[in-house]
Design a protein around this motif. Structure first.
Motif, PDB file in Angstrom:
ATOM      1  N   PRO A 112       2.664   3.377 -18.511  1.00  0.00           N
ATOM      2  CA  PRO A 112       1.507   4.268 -18.395  1.00  0.00           C
ATOM      3  C   PRO A 112       0.834   4.155 -17.033  1.00  0.00           C
ATOM      4  N   VAL A 113       0.502   5.292 -16.461  1.00  0.00           N
ATOM      5  CA  VAL A 113      -0.207   5.298 -15.177  1.00  0.00           C
ATOM      6  C   VAL A 113      -1.706   5.229 -15.448  1.00  0.00           C
ATOM      7  N   PRO A 114      -2.394   4.214 -14.925  1.00  0.00           N
ATOM      8  CA  PRO A 114      -3.838   4.103 -15.173  1.00  0.00           C
ATOM      9  C   PRO A 114      -4.604   5.292 -14.608  1.00  0.00           C
ATOM     10  N   ASP A 115      -5.730   5.610 -15.218  1.00  0.00           N
ATOM     11  CA  ASP A 115      -6.579   6.692 -14.730  1.00  0.00           C
ATOM     12  C   ASP A 115      -6.941   6.445 -13.264  1.00  0.00           C
ATOM     13  N   GLY A 121      11.823  13.792 -27.434  1.00  0.00           N
ATOM     14  CA  GLY A 121      12.636  13.785 -28.630  1.00  0.00           C
ATOM     15  C   GLY A 121      11.812  13.409 -29.847  1.00  0.00           C
ATOM     16  N   SER A 122      12.420  13.501 -30.992  1.00  0.00           N
ATOM     17  CA  SER A 122      11.690  13.341 -32.246  1.00  0.00           C
ATOM     18  C   SER A 122      11.088  11.958 -32.417  1.00  0.00           C
ATOM     19  N   ARG A 123      11.676  10.928 -31.781  1.00  0.00           N
ATOM     20  CA  ARG A 123      11.142   9.569 -31.934  1.00  0.00           C
ATOM     21  C   ARG A 123      10.211   9.177 -30.794  1.00  0.00           C
ATOM     22  N   ALA A 124       9.863  10.142 -29.931  1.00  0.00           N
ATOM     23  CA  ALA A 124       8.980   9.827 -28.803  1.00  0.00           C
ATOM     24  C   ALA A 124       7.921  10.897 -28.584  1.00  0.00           C
ATOM     25  N   ASP A 125       7.773  11.828 -29.557  1.00  0.00           N
ATOM     26  CA  ASP A 125       6.881  12.951 -29.309  1.00  0.00           C
ATOM     27  C   ASP A 125       5.412  12.568 -29.254  1.00  0.00           C
ATOM     28  N   MET A 126       5.080  11.349 -29.686  1.00  0.00           N
ATOM     29  CA  MET A 126       3.685  10.915 -29.587  1.00  0.00           C
ATOM     30  C   MET A 126       3.263  10.681 -28.132  1.00  0.00           C
ATOM     31  N   LEU A 127       4.231  10.671 -27.206  1.00  0.00           N
ATOM     32  CA  LEU A 127       3.936  10.400 -25.802  1.00  0.00           C
ATOM     33  C   LEU A 127       3.641  11.658 -25.000  1.00  0.00           C
ATOM     34  N   VAL A 128       3.858  12.825 -25.582  1.00  0.00           N
ATOM     35  CA  VAL A 128       3.640  14.078 -24.855  1.00  0.00           C
ATOM     36  C   VAL A 128       2.194  14.152 -24.362  1.00  0.00           C
ATOM     37  N   GLY A 129       2.056  14.503 -23.097  1.00  0.00           N
ATOM     38  CA  GLY A 129       0.734  14.601 -22.479  1.00  0.00           C
ATOM     39  C   GLY A 129       0.347  13.401 -21.649  1.00  0.00           C
ATOM     40  N   GLN A 130       1.053  12.294 -21.807  1.00  0.00           N
ATOM     41  CA  GLN A 130       0.717  11.078 -21.056  1.00  0.00           C
ATOM     42  C   GLN A 130       1.267  11.137 -19.636  1.00  0.00           C
ATOM     43  N   GLN A 131       0.514  10.551 -18.716  1.00  0.00           N
ATOM     44  CA  GLN A 131       1.012  10.350 -17.354  1.00  0.00           C
ATOM     45  C   GLN A 131       1.698   8.996 -17.297  1.00  0.00           C
ATOM     46  N   VAL A 132       2.925   8.996 -16.767  1.00  0.00           N
ATOM     47  CA  VAL A 132       3.723   7.775 -16.748  1.00  0.00           C
ATOM     48  C   VAL A 132       4.485   7.670 -15.428  1.00  0.00           C
ATOM     49  N   CYS A 133       4.936   6.463 -15.143  1.00  0.00           N
ATOM     50  CA  CYS A 133       6.001   6.277 -14.170  1.00  0.00           C
ATOM     51  C   CYS A 133       7.183   5.716 -14.939  1.00  0.00           C
TER      52      CYS A 133
END
Length: 334
Positions: free
Chosen positions: A116-119, A83-95
């Protein structure tokens, strides 16, 4: 809205044909959910299987109003839209912790409930973290406010909750006593890091707790059984001890001797997690990042992994959980 144009319109998800056994879980085609302003869309790599999923399948634990009827309370994967208030997170690996919808190729999660899921961290293992980590942290460390040097009693020592409690207690210098249903499971719990393990089928756990603690009792009990365990748990508590209920697998009612609560100044409390607000869960996620996530990044906090099943084999995963022979977490891999 970021990147929704690249997302397929439909996905495979696991639905519940009708309340019942594992065979009630069936693969279906569903619309890919669309994230709200503060939400993210996760391309799911794996989803954890938890006891509440089983209860939902049986018709005993419906999702909260407005939540997807697809089971699944935790996932790991890659954020592919937001969404518009979370688009900076696109591309991140998460749980992420969910209120539902995890048994699917795509799932929506509030941005604040993502970690965030560590590398290099296995995404199947990452998917097995959120539900038990949020549950144990909020109930054992917040509601029971245990600290280093305390001793606690946790039932279900080889469950996902039990194994996570063992790991966190080890990391925070807390002595943990667990109960298990066989000598084999006791041995598994001890190998995982429990200080003491009691076979509740062959031993009186109240007497054993008193013996282990030299008659002093424990500072806290984390209980998922309920019923007649509750008065016995209270016998295990030291003065000013805290009893936290998180499930009632053994019965929803208990008889408590109130004078014992008064004279020992005991606290009886409990909580559920699924229906709590996004704001509350986001605050817990922040606490986990500050207090626990360094252990994840260092590889010191990993879930006990039992078995992995393909998403289409969700019924087999539930049959495994129903059998009660698992140790730690069962995961669906997409």
């Amino acid at each position: 809205m970021a990147n929704m144009s690249a997302i397929p319109a439909e996905m495979t998800a696991i639905g519940i044909a009708q309340p019942g056994g594992p065979e009630a879980l069936v693969a279906e085609r569903r619309r890919v959910p669309v994230p709200g302003e503060d939400e993210v869309l996760i391309k799911v790599a794996a989803a954890g299987v938890n006891r509440p999923d089983v209860l939902q399948r049986q018709g005993k634990y419906p999702p909260p109003p407005g939540v997807s009827d697809i089971p699944g309370l935790e996932v790991a994967g890659t954020i592919v839209a937001a969404g518009s208030r979370a688009d900076m997170l696109v591309g991140q690996q998460v749980c992420a912790l969910l209120a539902g919808g995890g048994y699917a190729e795509y799932a929506v999660a509030p941005a604040g409930q993502c970690l965030p899921v560590p590398d290099g961290y296995d995404l199947a293992e990452a998917a097995a973290l959120p539900e038990t980590l949020f549950t144990v942290w909020t109930n054992l460390f917040e509601r029971a406010y245990v600290v280093g040097g305390d001793t606690v009693l946790v039932h279900g020592g080889t469950s996902g909750i039990g194994t996570m409690a063992i790991t966190l207690c080890r990391l925070f210098d807390i002595t943990i006593i667990v109960t298990c249903g066989s000598d084999e499971k006791c041995a598994q719990a001890l190998e995982w890091g429990a200080r003491h393990a009691i076979n509740y089928r062959t031993q009186d756990y109240v007497a054993e707790v008193k013996r282990i603690t030299d008659g002093q009792g424990v500072q806290a009990v984390l209980d998922m059984v309920g019923g007649d365990y509750v008065p016995r748990n209270l016998e295990c508590l030291a003065e000013d001890g805290r009893h936290v209920s998180i499930a009632v697998l053994g019965g929803a009612k208990a008889t408590v001797f109130i004078p014992a609560v008064m004279t020992k100044r005991l606290t009886i409390t409990g909580s559920t997690l699924r229906a709590r607000s996004t704001g509350f869960k986001s605050l817990v996620a922040d606490e986990l990042i500050r207090n626990v996530w360094s252990f994840v990044a260092e590889g010191k906090l990993r879930p006990a992994m039992d078995d992995r099943f393909k998403l289409a084999d969700a019924a087999k995963a539930h049959a495994r959980m129903d059998a009660g022979e698992h140790f730690g977490k069962i995961v669906l891999v997409v």
